[in-house]
Design a protein around this motif. Structure first.
Motif, short mmCIF file in Angstrom:
data_model
loop_
_atom_site.label_atom_id
_atom_site.label_comp_id
_atom_site.label_asym_id
_atom_site.label_seq_id
_atom_site.Cartn_x
_atom_site.Cartn_y
_atom_site.Cartn_z
N ALA A 102 -1.62 -8.80 3.66
CA ALA A 102 -1.07 -8.46 4.97
C ALA A 102 -1.55 -7.07 5.39
O ALA A 102 -1.73 -6.18 4.56
CB ALA A 102 0.46 -8.49 4.93
N LYS A 103 -1.76 -6.92 6.69
CA LYS A 103 -2.18 -5.63 7.24
C LYS A 103 -1.31 -5.27 8.43
O LYS A 103 -0.73 -6.15 9.08
CB LYS A 103 -3.66 -5.69 7.65
CG LYS A 103 -4.60 -5.89 6.47
CD LYS A 103 -6.06 -5.82 6.88
CE LYS A 103 -6.96 -5.97 5.66
NZ LYS A 103 -8.41 -5.90 6.01
N SER A 104 -1.22 -3.98 8.72
CA SER A 104 -0.36 -3.50 9.78
C SER A 104 -0.97 -2.25 10.41
O SER A 104 -1.82 -1.59 9.82
CB SER A 104 1.02 -3.18 9.23
OG SER A 104 1.85 -2.64 10.22
N TYR A 105 -0.51 -1.92 11.60
CA TYR A 105 -0.91 -0.68 12.26
C TYR A 105 -0.02 0.48 11.84
O TYR A 105 -0.34 1.64 12.12
CB TYR A 105 -0.87 -0.86 13.78
CG TYR A 105 0.36 -1.57 14.29
CD1 TYR A 105 1.56 -0.89 14.48
CD2 TYR A 105 0.33 -2.94 14.54
CE1 TYR A 105 2.68 -1.54 14.94
CE2 TYR A 105 1.46 -3.60 14.99
CZ TYR A 105 2.64 -2.91 15.19
OH TYR A 105 3.76 -3.56 15.63
N GLY A 106 1.12 0.19 11.19
CA GLY A 106 2.01 1.24 10.72
C GLY A 106 2.93 1.77 11.80
O GLY A 106 2.49 2.01 12.93
N THR A 107 4.20 1.91 11.48
CA THR A 107 5.18 2.49 12.40
C THR A 107 6.07 3.43 11.61
O THR A 107 6.02 3.49 10.38
CB THR A 107 6.05 1.39 13.05
OG1 THR A 107 6.92 0.83 12.06
CG2 THR A 107 5.20 0.29 13.67
N ASP A 108 6.93 4.16 12.32
CA ASP A 108 7.86 5.06 11.62
C ASP A 108 8.80 4.30 10.71
O ASP A 108 9.17 4.78 9.63
CB ASP A 108 8.66 5.87 12.65
CG ASP A 108 7.81 6.90 13.36
OD1 ASP A 108 6.74 7.26 12.81
OD2 ASP A 108 8.20 7.34 14.46
N CYS A 109 9.23 3.11 11.16
CA CYS A 109 10.17 2.34 10.33
C CYS A 109 9.47 1.42 9.34
O CYS A 109 10.08 0.98 8.36
CB CYS A 109 11.11 1.53 11.23
SG CYS A 109 10.30 0.59 12.53
N TYR A 110 8.19 1.11 9.62
CA TYR A 110 7.39 0.30 8.70
C TYR A 110 6.08 1.05 8.44
O TYR A 110 5.03 0.74 9.04
CB TYR A 110 7.10 -1.08 9.31
CG TYR A 110 8.32 -1.94 9.49
CD1 TYR A 110 9.01 -2.45 8.38
CD2 TYR A 110 8.78 -2.26 10.76
CE1 TYR A 110 10.13 -3.26 8.54
CE2 TYR A 110 9.90 -3.07 10.94
CZ TYR A 110 10.56 -3.57 9.82
OH TYR A 110 11.66 -4.35 9.99
N PRO A 111 6.10 2.05 7.54
CA PRO A 111 4.93 2.93 7.38
C PRO A 111 3.75 2.30 6.62
O PRO A 111 2.62 2.74 6.79
CB PRO A 111 5.49 4.12 6.61
CG PRO A 111 6.67 3.56 5.86
CD PRO A 111 7.26 2.52 6.75
N ARG A 112 4.02 1.31 5.81
CA ARG A 112 2.95 0.73 5.00
C ARG A 112 1.95 0.00 5.89
O ARG A 112 2.34 -0.72 6.82
CB ARG A 112 3.53 -0.21 3.95
CG ARG A 112 2.54 -0.66 2.90
CD ARG A 112 3.26 -1.34 1.75
NE ARG A 112 2.37 -1.54 0.62
CZ ARG A 112 2.79 -1.65 -0.63
NH1 ARG A 112 4.09 -1.55 -0.90
NH2 ARG A 112 1.94 -1.85 -1.61
N LYS A 113 0.64 0.12 5.56
CA LYS A 113 -0.38 -0.47 6.41
C LYS A 113 -1.09 -1.68 5.79
O LYS A 113 -1.77 -2.41 6.51
CB LYS A 113 -1.41 0.57 6.81
CG LYS A 113 -0.85 1.64 7.74
CD LYS A 113 -1.94 2.54 8.28
CE LYS A 113 -1.36 3.55 9.28
NZ LYS A 113 -2.42 4.42 9.84
N GLU A 114 -0.95 -1.88 4.51
CA GLU A 114 -1.54 -3.07 3.90
C GLU A 114 -0.84 -3.39 2.59
O GLU A 114 -0.22 -2.52 1.96
CB GLU A 114 -3.04 -2.90 3.70
CG GLU A 114 -3.45 -1.74 2.81
CD GLU A 114 -4.96 -1.63 2.72
OE1 GLU A 114 -5.47 -1.49 1.59
OE2 GLU A 114 -5.62 -1.67 3.77
N ILE A 115 -0.98 -4.65 2.22
CA ILE A 115 -0.37 -5.11 0.98
C ILE A 115 -1.18 -6.28 0.45
O ILE A 115 -1.72 -7.08 1.23
CB ILE A 115 1.11 -5.51 1.19
CG1 ILE A 115 1.83 -5.65 -0.14
CG2 ILE A 115 1.25 -6.79 2.02
CD1 ILE A 115 3.34 -5.76 0.00
N GLU A 116 -1.31 -6.36 -0.86
CA GLU A 116 -1.97 -7.50 -1.50
C GLU A 116 -1.17 -7.85 -2.74
O GLU A 116 -0.95 -6.99 -3.60
CB GLU A 116 -3.41 -7.15 -1.87
CG GLU A 116 -4.17 -8.31 -2.51
CD GLU A 116 -5.64 -7.99 -2.74
OE1 GLU A 116 -6.14 -8.34 -3.85
OE2 GLU A 116 -6.28 -7.42 -1.84
#
Length: 390
Positions: free
Chosen positions: A125-139
């Motif tokens: 999973a990948k993300s742009y990152g936010t203050d409440c969801y700071p993580r940007k990737e996971i494997e």
């Protein structure tokens, strides 16, 4: 005196272990031997079944929150993209979505089957990152025991009849109805016919929103009418549509399903699909229900459609009964054409028999719909228009 039963009366007999339950195949001979009225008094539940490719199938999955958390914007399961625009760690994977690595050899249907079978599945999973969801990737790796909710939600299953597919052109066609040989070299069809749920309840008297069903080896429910629900199709004298008509949107717990009744498949040069097992118990409320459910293959007709024509309204070669289709050959324009099913009648029979056992053992009750389907609607085509025209 006319036979009248209620859901409550039938369910009470199921609880006491006294319900008489037969399959949609068995009711044919019972009516033939004893007549409709006597059969309606004798039988309480008629079980149905179908097992075939149902492309409009998929699963919602909640993965749980990581630490630190991530708002999953893009998700892949075994390299198959899943739609993540529903919530932070929810995703929907469709059966026909293809692997970005293996292409047509593996798709969303295979991911779903792997999860049901208890196999591990790679989650990226990948993300742009936010203050409440700071993580940007996971494997990581998941299976059905480590994720939270995982349920099948299928927008369109259990078609009420389906067309026979043929190909009059000079080249081979690769379709969702299988490989179609040129110059009417073969004909494929996809229906459990006399066992099929909506053929045995053609006007949806007992099948509607909230109906409890057999879904892929566990109990599920009708969530809504299926997409492309088209009850206004032409019908035969027995009420059965002569081409694709009603459909069901179904929901059930993926974690409780069984790969005996749900399997991934790849159609050559077309893509992936999912073979789904569906069964519906039809409560015998009156004689009309028995009469409709006692229909046999010789009286169930469908339309032969030429898939070599790209238009939505394809030409047809008339109608044919399922008894003729199951004989292995039909005649089209004076030519003997081989027939082959792409659905499994054997597995449909097993579903109806399994459901029969569940009802007789008091493990499965009939459920009155909270709302019935409406007959007065039809499917609209997609018109290509400009912004000014709409």
């Amino acid at each position: 005196m006319a036979v009248k039963k209620t859901y409550e009366e039938i369910n009470e007999k199921i609880r006491r272990g006294e319900a008489v339950v037969v399959t949609a195949e068995e009711i044919i001979d019972i009516v033939k031997d004893e007549g409709v009225a006597k059969a309606a008094r004798k039988v309480d539940v008629i079980t149905t079944g179908t097992f075939g490719p149902m492309c409009s199938t998929g699963a919602f999955i909640n993965f749980g929150h990581s630490d630190p958390p991530i708002r999953m914007a893009k998700v892949w399961l075994n390299d198959v993209p899943a739609y993540a625009g529903v919530a932070a760690v929810d995703a929907y994977i469709g059966a026909t979505e293809l692997s970005e690595v293996l292409g047509m050899a593996y798709g969303g249907a295979h991911v779903i089957e792997d999860l049901i079978a208890g196999k591990k599945v790679k989650l990226v999973a990948k993300s742009y990152g936010t203050d409440c969801y700071p993580r940007k990737e996971i494997e990581t790796y998941i299976n059905k025991d480590v994720i939270n909710e995982a349920y099948l939600f299928n927008p369109r299953n259990a078609y009420q009849n389906y067309a026979v597919a043929v190909n009059s052109s000079a080249r081979i066609l690769y379709t969702y109805m299988g490989t179609l040989l040129p110059r009417l070299g073969n004909a494929t069809y996809c229906s459990a016919s006399q066992l099929s749920p909506l053929i045995n309840d053609p006007f949806y008297r007992t099948i509607g929103i909230g109906t409890r069903v057999f879904l892929a080896g566990t109990q599920g429910y009708v969530a809504w009418q299926g997409t492309q629900f088209n009850p206004q199709q032409a019908r035969g004298e027995n009420g059965v549509p002569l081409s694709p008509a009603g459909t069901l949107a179904l929901i059930g717990n993926l974690k409780q399903m069984n790969t005996d009744f749900i399997r991934a498949a790849t159609f050559h040069n077309y893509g992936t699909t999912m073979f789904v097992g569906v069964g519906v118990p039809i409560p015998v409320l009156d004689e009309d229900i028995v009469e409709k459910a006692s229909i046999s293959d010789k009286d169930i007709y469908t339309t032969i459609v030429d898939y070599s024509v790209p238009q939505r309204s394809k030409p047809n070669f008339g109608r044919v009964s399922y008894a003729e289709l199951r004989s292995g050959k039909i005649e089209i324009n004076g030519k003997q054409v081989r027939t082959a099913p792409i659905s499994s009648y054997t597995r449909a029979r097993k579903i109806a028999e399994t459901l029969k056992t569940w009802v007789k053992e008091g493990k499965f009750f009939v459920q009155q719909p909270v709302e019935t389907f409406k007959l007065g609607q039809s499917v609209k085509p997609l018109e290509i228009v400009t912004e000014e025209e709409i």
